[in-house]
Design a protein around this motif. Structure first.
Motif, PDB file in Angstrom:
ATOM      1  N   TRP A 157      44.255 -52.773  13.569  1.00 49.65           N
ATOM      2  CA  TRP A 157      43.744 -54.104  13.199  1.00 49.65           C
ATOM      3  C   TRP A 157      42.772 -54.021  12.028  1.00 49.65           C
ATOM      4  N   THR A 158      42.120 -52.846  11.862  1.00 54.42           N
ATOM      5  CA  THR A 158      41.086 -52.709  10.822  1.00 54.42           C
ATOM      6  C   THR A 158      41.633 -52.928   9.412  1.00 54.42           C
ATOM      7  N   ASN A 159      42.973 -52.780   9.249  1.00 54.18           N
ATOM      8  CA  ASN A 159      43.579 -53.060   7.939  1.00 54.18           C
ATOM      9  C   ASN A 159      43.377 -54.515   7.520  1.00 54.18           C
ATOM     10  N   TYR A 160      43.048 -55.350   8.502  1.00 60.77           N
ATOM     11  CA  TYR A 160      42.944 -56.791   8.213  1.00 60.77           C
ATOM     12  C   TYR A 160      41.513 -57.304   8.313  1.00 60.77           C
ATOM     13  N   LYS A 161      40.591 -56.358   8.256  1.00 58.64           N
ATOM     14  CA  LYS A 161      39.174 -56.706   8.341  1.00 58.64           C
ATOM     15  C   LYS A 161      38.766 -57.688   7.238  1.00 58.64           C
ATOM     16  N   ILE A 201      37.197 -70.681  14.378  1.00 58.56           N
ATOM     17  CA  ILE A 201      38.605 -70.316  14.554  1.00 58.56           C
ATOM     18  C   ILE A 201      38.925 -68.884  14.124  1.00 58.56           C
ATOM     19  N   TRP A 202      38.023 -68.247  13.366  1.00 55.52           N
ATOM     20  CA  TRP A 202      38.256 -66.841  13.003  1.00 55.52           C
ATOM     21  C   TRP A 202      38.333 -65.965  14.243  1.00 55.52           C
ATOM     22  N   LEU A 203      37.662 -66.402  15.329  1.00 54.11           N
ATOM     23  CA  LEU A 203      37.704 -65.649  16.584  1.00 54.11           C
ATOM     24  C   LEU A 203      39.136 -65.531  17.099  1.00 54.11           C
ATOM     25  N   LEU A 204      39.916 -66.596  16.885  1.00 57.86           N
ATOM     26  CA  LEU A 204      41.309 -66.595  17.341  1.00 57.86           C
ATOM     27  C   LEU A 204      42.115 -65.567  16.567  1.00 57.86           C
ATOM     28  N   THR A 205      41.883 -65.541  15.239  1.00 50.34           N
ATOM     29  CA  THR A 205      42.605 -64.577  14.407  1.00 50.34           C
ATOM     30  C   THR A 205      42.238 -63.158  14.826  1.00 50.34           C
ATOM     31  N   LEU A 206      40.951 -62.941  15.042  1.00 50.13           N
ATOM     32  CA  LEU A 206      40.494 -61.607  15.430  1.00 50.13           C
ATOM     33  C   LEU A 206      41.154 -61.187  16.745  1.00 50.13           C
ATOM     34  N   GLY A 207      41.137 -62.087  17.711  1.00 53.42           N
ATOM     35  CA  GLY A 207      41.764 -61.796  19.006  1.00 53.42           C
ATOM     36  C   GLY A 207      43.243 -61.485  18.834  1.00 53.42           C
ATOM     37  N   ALA A 208      43.914 -62.289  17.996  1.00 57.02           N
ATOM     38  CA  ALA A 208      45.361 -62.126  17.810  1.00 57.02           C
ATOM     39  C   ALA A 208      45.685 -60.804  17.130  1.00 57.02           C
ATOM     40  N   ILE A 209      44.996 -60.477  16.036  1.00 55.88           N
ATOM     41  CA  ILE A 209      45.391 -59.249  15.319  1.00 55.88           C
ATOM     42  C   ILE A 209      45.025 -57.999  16.114  1.00 55.88           C
ATOM     43  N   LYS A 210      43.975 -58.085  16.918  1.00 56.77           N
ATOM     44  CA  LYS A 210      43.663 -56.932  17.770  1.00 56.77           C
ATOM     45  C   LYS A 210      44.772 -56.723  18.794  1.00 56.77           C
ATOM     46  N   LYS A 211      45.318 -57.841  19.274  1.00 59.35           N
ATOM     47  CA  LYS A 211      46.405 -57.744  20.247  1.00 59.35           C
ATOM     48  C   LYS A 211      47.688 -57.222  19.587  1.00 59.35           C
ATOM     49  N   ILE A 212      47.968 -57.729  18.386  1.00 54.05           N
ATOM     50  CA  ILE A 212      49.231 -57.387  17.724  1.00 54.05           C
ATOM     51  C   ILE A 212      49.234 -55.957  17.178  1.00 54.05           C
ATOM     52  N   TYR A 213      48.140 -55.576  16.522  1.00 54.88           N
ATOM     53  CA  TYR A 213      48.135 -54.301  15.794  1.00 54.88           C
ATOM     54  C   TYR A 213      47.446 -53.163  16.535  1.00 54.88           C
TER      55      TYR A 213
END
Ligand SMILES: [Zn+2]
Ligand SMILES: [Zn+2]
Length: 736
Positions: A559-563, A543-555
């Motif tokens: 997004w790297t701030n949330y690495k 499920i981390w893939l979903l978070t990664l996809g989402a934050i890349k889309k949002i930020y």
């Protein structure tokens, strides 16, 4: 003097109905007969006008506990010369309107007999009577008679035969009637040894108390059992079943014991003790290690067969794990040979008996919310009872259901028979179970479908079957119609579907949908912002893939701030995922509500990988003690459709650090209020809620409460699960 012919329909066979009619006729000094036919129970009664009227009223008001009269047709006929009142042999007709009862948990009277040393059924594990015992699981055809069941090969001894023929006995025409002399025997198999009768039960009890895993044959299939208080035994069961975290169902010796470990309210207690005896999800009081770690509830049941009850009377432990008897990826085992073969790597011993299971049926699972019991899984104790529709179908219907939580539905006239829960059709063995159950149900119910309907998804098992001219319906529209069918919802209404996933009519993956209905026509009125599902199916468990996809889309670049959210993900895997996302390879977008729960679980609890369906959402729910002020609900309108901007909510979560409890409480409130805000915009007074995400009790209660407070009428699934297990009813309703 007059004579009347009475045709009675409903649950009237296999529940002591004919002896009841017989005794009632004698009470009012009537002559005539009673007979089981596949069109219903027919009785002809002759006597004084007054007595006949009293007789009819008496039948309506005093029918046996498990019986249910749906319809009673009375006609006047010519008097006959006859003496006495008879129960005559069953007759098979072309029309089948009788309902076979579901399997019934052991009744109190039988429970007393098996523990009474003076009774001839003392410690006999296959004891039953007209009020209890197997029904669907042993029946091959209707009308329901011993010769139509798997008990036909056992010839009753004189004592059993006498009970069977005596209208004053509780076993009068009890088709599975048996005793230690004439009935099926129980065995315990362990390596090359095979024990019989009481020795078998005692050996099994010692085995379980020693921490060994035992396969136990119940009513509708095998269970895998071990001592729930022995963490070593539970670990070994989990390892061999390859089931590391998924909660295990447990069976307590009795309600009193269960109450030591769980909080059980009156409604839940009533369900546990009911003839259906489902697994009930109840709140934990005392922790039993490894049973349902990270959750605050247990799935519990009480002994529902004499075999369970006797076993507990011999055991030292007062709680057993009783999980479905299947190997990982396999279907529930019901045949003895099948169980010996498939469960041999898991179970150390087998406690089984000679009564054959013809129709496989798993335990039902329910939970209490808003004062009622609600289905998670509808199977033993409920199937094959139909739901009564408000309208008659012109043609008989087969609705094929969904894929992951499969069940089909057969409709004839105004009766909709939802099949027992089948399971995940992605597992090969369940495909066979599905097809066998379909053939058996068709025969048992006497339904030859004239029209067929299925889900839109071309990848579903059911869409690879060789049916012709199959009608199609969108997944979430079918969810909505399952509620509409139950409540006969007409005109304009809003269907809110919070679900895992289903194929949308635009080819995208849907799952957080607000559909505006006008009768059976609908259009998409609002949905959750589509977020990426990187690496396709892999993101269902990773499920981390979903978070990664989402934050890349949002930020975007930021997004790297949330690495830091991905520090537990293997670096190579992470780099590969980034590459896939950046190149747009194998990345779909989905409006799924279930996936939003996954993302928030990952952020709040640090769960990166799940091992069973809805694990992340369930663990997140467990952290929500009560709703708190919601994250801000942001919406925008695009092409006449409202979009709920879940990305904005994720931004708010990530903007400051908070405890998991706080995030969970505010997020649950956010989901509740996003439904309310959308409903207010769409201005439809009647709202039905469906989809698997509503198995979340906090969400369900919260949503219903705020909608009602705002003046909406709210409709829910009552007789069917809100998950894909109830989908087939909605599909079928579309064709009625
Ligand atoms: Zn009984
Ligand atoms: Zn006998």
């Amino acid at each position: 003097m007059l004579r009347k012919r009475i045709l009675i329909n409903g649950v009237v066979q296999g529940v002591g109905f004919r002896p009841f009619i017989y005794k009632s006729a004698l009470k009012f000094r009537l002559s005539g007969f009673v007979q089981n036919t596949s069109a219903g129970v027919i009785t002809e009664a002759q006597g004084s006008k007054e007595n006949i009227n009293k007789f009819i009223l008496f039948i309506k008001q005093n029918c046996p506990p498990q019986a249910k009269i749906e319809d009673l047709k009375i006609t006047d006929i010519k008097e006959k010369k006859e003496k006495g009142f008879l129960i005559i042999a069953s007759k098979k007709d072309n029309i089948q309107t009788v309902f076979l009862p579901p399997d019934l948990a052991m009744c109190k009277d039988c429970g007393k007999e098996i523990l009474n040393p003076k009774d001839r059924r003392f410690l006999y594990p296959l004891t039953n009577c007209t009020n209890c015992g197997p029904r669907l699981s042993i029946t091959k055809t209707l009308p329901y008679d011993r010769k139509a069941t798997t008990m036909s090969k056992f010839k009753m001894c004189p004592a059993c035969q006498k009970e069977y023929e005596s209208p004053n006995s509780r076993r009068f025409h009890a088709q599975p009637n048996a005793c230690p002399v004439c009935g099926p025997q129980v065995f315990f198999k362990f390596k090359n040894k095979n024990f019989k009768g009481l020795k078998a039960l005692k050996t099994a009890a010692v085995f379980l108390d020693k921490g060994k895993i035992t396969a136990v044959k119940s009513i509708g299939g095998y269970h895998l059992a071990c001592d729930a208080k022995n963490p070593k035994a539970v670990t070994s069961l989990r390892l061999s079943k390859k089931r590391p975290y998924k909660p295990l169902a447990i069976m307590f010796k009795d309600l009193k014991t269960a109450k030591k470990y769980c909080f059980i309210n009156k409604i839940e207690a009533r369900a546990l003790l009911s003839p259906a005896a489902p697994i009930v999800i109840v709140k934990k009081k005392k922790e039993l290690k490894l049973i349902s770690d990270n959750l605050n509830n247990y799935g519990i049941m009480l002994p529902y067969t004499p075999l369970h009850k006797i076993l507990f009377s011999l055991l030292k432990t007062d709680v057993l794990v009783m999980t479905s008897g299947n190997a990982k990826g396999g279907a529930l085992c019901s045949g003895d040979g099948e169980a010996f073969k498939k469960l041999s790597k898991i179970a150390d011993g087998f406690l089984y008996h000679e009564r054959e299971i013809y129709n496989k049926v798993d335990d039902s699972i329910m939970f209490e919310a808003l004062g009622k019991m609600r289905f998670i899984r509808r199977a033993r104790g409920f199937a094959p009872l139909p739901a009564t529709l408000a309208k008659k179908a012109k043609k008989s219907i087969l609705a094929l259901g969904a894929d992951k939580t499969a069940a089909f539905c057969l409709v004839k006239e105004n009766k909709a028979y939802l099949s027992q829960y089948i399971g995940d059709l992605n597992k090969k063995e369940n495909g066979g179970f599905y097809l066998t159950a379909l053939e058996k149900n068709k025969r048992l119910l006497g339904i030859n479908p004239q029209v067929t309907i299925a889900d839109l998804h071309p990848g579903y098992f059911t869409n690879k079957l060789p049916f012709k001219n199959v009608n199609k319906i969108q997944h979430h529209a079918a969810h909505a119609l399952s509620v509409a069918a139950e409540h006969n919802l007409k005109g304009r209404f809003l269907a809110v579907n919070l679900d895992g996933s289903g194929l949308g009519s635009d080819g995208a993956i849907w799952g957080g949908e607000f559909l505006a209905f006008n009768n059976k026509n609908w259009k998409r009125a609002a949905y959750f912002e589509p977020l990426p599902l990187p690496a396709g199916d892999e993101s269902v468990s990773e499920i981390w893939l979903l978070t990664l996809g989402a934050i890349k889309k949002i930020y975007g670049k930021d997004w790297t701030n949330y690495k830091y959210l991905f520090k537990n993900v293997p670096r190579q895997k992470f780099r590969l995922a980034l590459k896939l996302i950046d190149n747009g390879i194998n990345v779909y977008n989905s409006s799924s509500a279930g996936r939003v729960f996954d993302i928030v679980s990952h952020i709040a609890l640090g769960i990166t990988k799940t091992t069973y369906q809805a694990q992340a959402a369930m663990e997140l729910e467990a952290k929500c003690l009560r709703l708190k002020s919601p994250y801000k609900v942001v919406m925008e309108k695009q092409n006449g459709c409202y979009i709920i901007k879940t990305g904005e909510m994720l931004k708010e979560i990530l903007s400051y650090s908070r405890s998991a409890e706080e995030i969970s409480a505010r997020f649950h409130a956010y989901m509740v209020y996003s439904v309310l805000e959308t409903a207010k915009k769409l201005k439809l007074k009647n709202i039905c809620l469906s989809g698997g995400v509503f198995q979340n009790k906090v969400l369900l209660k919260g949503t219903v409460n705020v909608l009602k407070r705002a003046g909406f009428n709210v409709y829910l699934n009552e007789q069917t699960p809100c998950n894909d297990g109830g989908l087939a009813l909605g599909q079928a309703w579309n064709m009625v």
